[in-house]
Design an enzyme around this catalytic site. Structure first.
Site, mmCIF file in Angstrom:
data_model
loop_
_atom_site.group_PDB
_atom_site.id
_atom_site.type_symbol
_atom_site.label_atom_id
_atom_site.label_comp_id
_atom_site.label_asym_id
_atom_site.label_seq_id
_atom_site.Cartn_x
_atom_site.Cartn_y
_atom_site.Cartn_z
ATOM 1 N N TYR A 183 0.845 -1.195 0.000
ATOM 2 C CA TYR A 183 0.000 0.000 0.000
ATOM 3 C C TYR A 183 0.884 1.249 0.000
ATOM 4 O O TYR A 183 2.079 1.200 0.282
ATOM 5 C CB TYR A 183 -0.928 -0.022 1.218
ATOM 6 N N ASN A 185 1.601 3.742 1.824
ATOM 7 C CA ASN A 185 2.413 4.221 2.957
ATOM 8 C C ASN A 185 3.347 3.161 3.524
ATOM 9 O O ASN A 185 3.987 3.379 4.556
ATOM 10 C CB ASN A 185 1.508 4.747 4.074
ATOM 11 N N LYS A 186 3.458 2.005 2.853
ATOM 12 C CA LYS A 186 4.276 0.929 3.398
ATOM 13 C C LYS A 186 5.759 1.147 3.088
ATOM 14 O O LYS A 186 6.141 2.094 2.399
ATOM 15 C CB LYS A 186 3.798 -0.420 2.842
ATOM 16 N N THR A 187 6.608 0.253 3.589
ATOM 17 C CA THR A 187 8.059 0.419 3.442
ATOM 18 C C THR A 187 8.506 0.339 1.985
ATOM 19 O O THR A 187 9.579 0.827 1.646
ATOM 20 C CB THR A 187 8.812 -0.623 4.270
ATOM 21 N N MET A 188 7.745 -0.303 1.139
ATOM 22 C CA MET A 188 7.854 -0.167 -0.313
ATOM 23 C C MET A 188 6.443 -0.241 -0.856
ATOM 24 O O MET A 188 5.545 -0.772 -0.204
ATOM 25 C CB MET A 188 8.740 -1.241 -0.945
#
Length: 387
Positions: A183, A185-188
């Protein structure tokens, strides 16, 4: 001059991702095809294990496919923490099963194995640990418990790339299935999207079929053939959960940058630890020595001292917003959400650890595009509000 509002999160998309999308657009293949297959292969290579990878359009889809493949159905129970996003629980209801909500550990806010043990019943079919904020659950204890009682483990790793547990990457442990999120806002990120990983070829085969309408051959295999290949068979009433090549093109480039993303998030987290240490806050737990915290979130909680002095979480959030600092709360616990509360008769008193954390917690900005000056603004705002 007034400084711009600092958001809670922001994706880090660069020229390589843009070029990859343009290349995919010009290829003539937009849906699930060769780029998605490469993304799946690259992800398996990143994990460094002989493992099956299945790209999907969201982690929610992945969790649904995982439970379906494991045979979860009407009358079964799936154990989940109350402190999670609703997707972790709702996928059980898709299949007619019931989520059973449990507590979290006071320090890490990850699933409490003792609470899980108490929740197990003859109807329990699976446990879904959530690696909260980027730190691993106590997977050795949870896996041992699951083996002891003969239930499946599906890791909700939406926050956990690239988290490690006992030196092994999440996704390579001995659970049945692990699901990652991409998604925004995730780390990738791929914008929307997710990845399922499993060591079981049988489970992978079922999930691949169910990912695209229950058809026994995917669209790419049918349409790339130079011979007539129009025939296919529907072997189950499947879903529409495939990831597009456009999203996968972004994912391939983001995966290459994941080590630098982790390094930046770690630097930001350590600076927060140092600069906020003397404020009336409980700072997030760090991973055990030798393990990696993905630092998807940086969740702070008001200390007992602050609460005793009538400092309220919502007031702090408003004060920070007035100073141009975005925040969030992860999460409003599921035992407080109307559907889950009313259906299962849940009360705040049933979850004292989760409830106490919820009343005092808020997430502050941590993302790779944050500059040192951006972070300094957050630190100064917190000192101004809480000192």
């Amino acid at each position: 001059m007034t400084k711009p509002f600092l958001p809670f999160a922001m994706p880090d998309i660069g020229a390589h991702e843009q070029e990859a999308v343009c290349k995919a657009l010009s290829s003539g293949w937009l849906t699930t095809g060769p780029v998605t297959k490469r993304f799946e292969c690259d992800f398996a290579a990143f994990l460094g294990e002989e493992i099956e990878t299945i790209a999907v359009n969201s982690a929610t889809s992945g969790l649904h496919l995982a439970l379906e493949a494991l045979g979860v159905g009407v009358g079964d129970e799936v154990i989940v923490p109350s402190l999670t996003f609703t997707a972790t629980a709702e996928v059980a209801r898709y299949l007619g099963a019931d989520p059973v909500f449990v507590e979290v550990m006071r320090d890490s806010l990850t699933m409490d194995p003792d609470s899980v043990r108490r929740a197990i019943s003859p109807r329990t079919k699976a446990i879904i640990p959530v690696h909260y904020g980027g730190i691993s659950c106590d997977m050795p204890r949870l896996l041992e418990l699951a083996r002891e009682v003969g239930v499946a483990v599906v890791e909700d790793a939406a926050h956990a790339l690239p988290t490690t547990c006992k030196g092994k990457l999440i996704g390579t442990l001995d659970s049945d299935i692990t699901v990652f999120s991409f998604y925004a806002n995730k780390t990738m990120t791929t914008g929307e999207g997710g990845m399922i990983v499993t060591r079981s070829k049988e489970l992978a085969k079922r999930m691949k079929i169910m990912r695209l309408h229950g058809i026994d051959r995917d669209a790419f295999e049918r349409f790339r053939s130079e011979r007539p290949s129009w025939y296919y068979e529907v072997v189950a009433p499947g879903f529409k959960y495939n990831l597009t090549d456009l999203a996968s093109a972004i994912g391939i480039e983001q995966l290459k940058r994941l080590p630098e993303f982790l390094e930046r998030r770690t630097v930001l987290a350590q600076r927060y630890h140092e600069e906020l240490a003397h404020l009336p806050l409980v700072l997030p737990a760090q991973s055990p020595t030798g393990d990696t915290h993905a630092w998807h979130l940086y969740v702070v909680r008001l200390s007992d001292e602050a609460i005793a002095n009538a400092v309220e979480r919502d007031w702090v959030i408003r004060e920070l917003a007035d100073k141009g600092i975005g925040t969030s709360v992860h999460y409003v616990p599921l035992h407080r959400q109307p559907y889950w509360r009313d259906r299962y008769g849940l009360l705040p008193g049933d979850f004292p650890v989760t409830e106490a954390a919820y009343q005092s917690m808020f997430s502050i900005p941590i993302y790779t595009r944050m500059t040192q000056d951006d972070q300094q603004r957050v630190i100064e705002a917190l000192h101004a509000v809480l000192s």
